[in-house]
Design a protein around this motif. Structure first.
Motif, PDB file in Angstrom:
ATOM      1  N   THR A  49       5.096   5.151  12.829  1.00 46.24           N
ATOM      2  CA  THR A  49       3.651   4.910  12.785  1.00 46.24           C
ATOM      3  C   THR A  49       3.043   5.525  11.534  1.00 46.24           C
ATOM      4  O   THR A  49       3.374   6.664  11.162  1.00 46.24           O
ATOM      5  N   VAL A  50       2.169   4.777  10.880  1.00 43.70           N
ATOM      6  CA  VAL A  50       1.350   5.316   9.818  1.00 43.70           C
ATOM      7  C   VAL A  50      -0.095   5.252  10.308  1.00 43.70           C
ATOM      8  O   VAL A  50      -0.487   4.298  11.002  1.00 43.70           O
ATOM      9  N   VAL A  51      -0.866   6.266   9.996  1.00 43.79           N
ATOM     10  CA  VAL A  51      -2.261   6.331  10.432  1.00 43.79           C
ATOM     11  C   VAL A  51      -3.155   5.875   9.290  1.00 43.79           C
ATOM     12  O   VAL A  51      -3.102   6.434   8.180  1.00 43.79           O
ATOM     13  N   ALA A  52      -3.967   4.852   9.543  1.00 42.68           N
ATOM     14  CA  ALA A  52      -4.930   4.374   8.548  1.00 42.68           C
ATOM     15  C   ALA A  52      -6.275   5.021   8.849  1.00 42.68           C
ATOM     16  O   ALA A  52      -6.898   4.730   9.876  1.00 42.68           O
ATOM     17  N   CYS A  53      -6.715   5.901   7.975  1.00 41.85           N
ATOM     18  CA  CYS A  53      -7.923   6.672   8.258  1.00 41.85           C
ATOM     19  C   CYS A  53      -8.558   7.126   6.953  1.00 41.85           C
ATOM     20  O   CYS A  53      -7.885   7.700   6.089  1.00 41.85           O
ATOM     21  N   SER A  54      -9.875   6.905   6.814  1.00 41.16           N
ATOM     22  CA  SER A  54     -10.577   7.277   5.586  1.00 41.16           C
ATOM     23  C   SER A  54     -11.375   8.562   5.722  1.00 41.16           C
ATOM     24  O   SER A  54     -12.008   8.996   4.763  1.00 41.16           O
TER      25      SER A  54
ATOM     26  N   ALA B 242      -2.501   6.527   5.498  1.00 40.37           N
ATOM     27  CA  ALA B 242      -3.001   5.562   4.517  1.00 40.37           C
ATOM     28  C   ALA B 242      -4.519   5.696   4.504  1.00 40.37           C
ATOM     29  O   ALA B 242      -5.162   5.648   5.566  1.00 40.37           O
ATOM     30  N   THR B 243      -5.113   5.882   3.337  1.00 41.37           N
ATOM     31  CA  THR B 243      -6.481   6.389   3.250  1.00 41.37           C
ATOM     32  C   THR B 243      -7.578   5.323   3.303  1.00 41.37           C
ATOM     33  O   THR B 243      -8.764   5.645   3.223  1.00 41.37           O
TER      34      THR B 243
ATOM     35  N   VAL C 277       0.845  -1.193   0.000  1.00 41.62           N
ATOM     36  CA  VAL C 277       0.000   0.000   0.000  1.00 41.62           C
ATOM     37  C   VAL C 277       0.879   1.241   0.000  1.00 41.62           C
ATOM     38  O   VAL C 277       1.940   1.271   0.628  1.00 41.62           O
ATOM     39  N   ARG C 278       0.425   2.272  -0.709  1.00 41.44           N
ATOM     40  CA  ARG C 278       1.103   3.571  -0.695  1.00 41.44           C
ATOM     41  C   ARG C 278       0.329   4.539   0.187  1.00 41.44           C
ATOM     42  O   ARG C 278      -0.908   4.421   0.340  1.00 41.44           O
ATOM     43  N   ASP C 279       1.001   5.507   0.761  1.00 45.86           N
ATOM     44  CA  ASP C 279       0.332   6.483   1.609  1.00 45.86           C
ATOM     45  C   ASP C 279      -0.343   7.552   0.753  1.00 45.86           C
ATOM     46  O   ASP C 279      -0.325   7.488  -0.492  1.00 45.86           O
TER      47      ASP C 279
END
Length: 526
Positions: A121-126, A142-143, A33-35
């Motif tokens: 940390t990467v935040v996964a949030c839509s 990450a969307t 996955v790409r950010d």
């Protein structure tokens, strides 16, 4: 080159886990996955998803229909079966705030024992608005569903499909989430919460009630209320509908006759049930078998048929009539209580009552000048509205009541000012309207909430008919009565009732009803 990611922070209420989310998070940990900026996300071999379970202290509402412990268990069940390394961090419910991201991060650090930083940390949030908060703090995003091919449904959309009866939710949700919902019948619970016509999105009848004042007033009167209903209580399973914060059950729990009884408090208000649970945790109730539940009996049975020995409703039925479909909802309530009552069991009801001759025309004589204009209080802060109403004279307060009560309660109010003066004013109106005003006028702390409530929908005869039509028999002594303390200390302060034709005083009507409705024992042999 960006550091390898050790944590995928996945904030959300997580009332449901979708198949898309599990697949996306699996790909994210695998580096596929790409950010949001288009850069690839490289995760360390020991990277984990941190499910930040927001609104963990809030449940039983349309916004949060599933309690946090069930949501956490569902996440654990799904991620274990999916082989998705995960940790769950419960985050308390907080009002909307630009510091929301900080609240989540600080809670995660407290629970995990280490900070989540932009370096690891990467935040996964839509949700773009929430994602922006983390991006402003330097986190990569990450969307998830946002912008994904096919525009996959977010979890709340899947929940709405469930509520609407669309079985597509079963294919959109992760299979283990579906199994979890079925195991605990969460789908039925979510539908009940979403389809309750009387409760607002945040889990209460009204958004304008001062709960501190409301609870204190109910507690102050609990000794008197328990003294009134206690002689009629049948031991066994005892249910207090509209239990508020448990004041009545606190007295019941001290009654030696009920030492072996199970005591249940049921209320529709999330705030009040939460306070009752807090009191139980503090050891307030002498009987260990005290239980509380947030339920609406009108939407379906709470207890099995013929399983309850005593049901009490104190100062509740006027709220059911006011916030629902009037007498029709009280008739439904009577049928539901009859169904859950054992033969020989009782429903004890105490509430304010409408006058026996509600349409009689009277002159309501009030202290003060009625030559004032009502104000629109809907945009005012509750404290400011309360202060404004409290400062009004009895006559000026009726002017405000005549503006607010019909708009909020749906009741008809017709009155004519036949006299206005600096010291005294006289309104000609029905006895029903006069009593509605006099019952309401002193509750200034929650004025708009109180103006939503009608106290005079039923007379004593109406109650007798409603209960016998449901199948109950009335015990001797059931019926209307007048609270003379209320008359002397509240109703007649700055007010009087006069006959328009003669000018003579009109006797104060009965103010309350106490009914002890018993399910006939003879049914046990049918």
């Amino acid at each position: 080159m960006p550091d390898a990611i050790r944590h995928v922070l996945f904030p959300g209420r997580h009332h449901l886990v979708t198949a898309f989310q599990v697949a996306y998070l699996t790909d994210l940990l695998a580096g596929r996955v790409r950010d949001a900026a288009g850069a690839p996300v490289t995760c360390a071999p020991d990277a984990r998803v941190v499910w930040a379970l927001t609104s963990a202290t809030h449940s039983g509402t349309r916004r949060n229909p599933v309690p946090a412990h069930r949501r956490e268990a569902m996440i654990e069940a799904v991620t274990t079966r999916a082989g998705l390394p995960s940790l769950v961090v419960p985050v308390a419910d907080v009002p909307p705030s630009p510091r929301f991201a900080h609240t989540v991060l600080a809670t995660a650090e407290l629970v995990l024992g280490e900070p989540l930083t932009p370096h690891d940390t990467v935040v996964a949030c839509s949700t773009p608005e929430v994602a922006a908060m983390y991006a402003d703090d330097g986190f990569r995003v990450a969307t998830v569903e946002d912008g994904a091919p096919g525009d996959p449904d977010r979890p709340w959309v899947v929940l709405e499909r469930m509520v609407a009866g669309d079985d597509a939710w079963r294919t959109l949700a992760h299979p283990d989430a579906v199994a979890f919902y079925e195991r605990y019948r969460l789908d039925a619970q979510v539908r009940l919460v979403h389809t309750d016509p009387t409760v607002q999105d945040d889990g209460d009848l009204t958004a304008t009630r001062d709960y501190a004042t409301y609870t204190a007033a109910f507690d102050d009167a609990s000794d008197r209320k328990w003294a009134q209903v206690a002689p009629h209580v049948r031991p066994g399973r005892v249910v207090d509908l509209g239990c508020a914060a448990g004041g009545l059950l606190e007295r019941a729990a001290r009654d030696p006759r009920l030492a072996e009884s199970d005591l249940y408090g049921v209320d529709v208000s999330r705030h009040l049930v939460a306070e009752a649970e807090h009191r139980r945790a503090q050891g307030v109730f002498a009987n260990p078998n005290v239980f509380f539940a947030q339920r609406n009996l009108l939407l379906g049975p709470v207890f099995p048929q013929r399983s309850v020995d005593t049901t009490t409703t104190v100062a509740l039925t006027h709220e059911i009539s006011s916030y629902g479909a009037g007498r029709a909802d009280l008739e439904l309530l009577a049928r539901r209580i009859f169904e859950q009552t054992r033969p020989g069991g009782v429903w004890i009801n105490s509430d304010v009552l409408g006058p026996a001759d509600p349409e009689r025309v009277v002159d309501l004589v009030l202290d003060g000048d009625a030559d004032v204009a009502a104000r629109d209080l809907t945009g005012m802060a509750r404290a400011d509205a309360a202060a404004h109403v409290a400062a009004l004279s009895p006559a000026a307060r009726l002017v405000q009541f005549a503006h607010d009560f019909p708009a909020l309660s749906g009741a008809d109010v017709t009155l004519e000012w036949v006299e206005r003066g600096p010291d005294r004013s006289v309104a000609r109106t029905s006895l029903r309207t006069a009593m509605e005003y006099l019952y309401t006028r002193d509750y200034t702390d929650s004025w708009l909430s109180e103006c939503h409530e009608r106290f005079c929908d039923l007379t004593g005869d109406d109650w007798a008919d409603l209960l016998t039509d449901a199948g109950f028999e009335l015990d001797p002594g059931s019926g209307p009565w007048r609270n003379d303390w209320l008359v002397e200390n509240r109703l007649r302060v700055g007010a009087a009732l006069r006959d328009p034709a003669t000018g003579e005083p009109v006797a104060w009507p009965d103010t309350h009803v106490l009914t002890v409705a018993r399910r006939p024992l003879a049914e046990a042999t049918r």
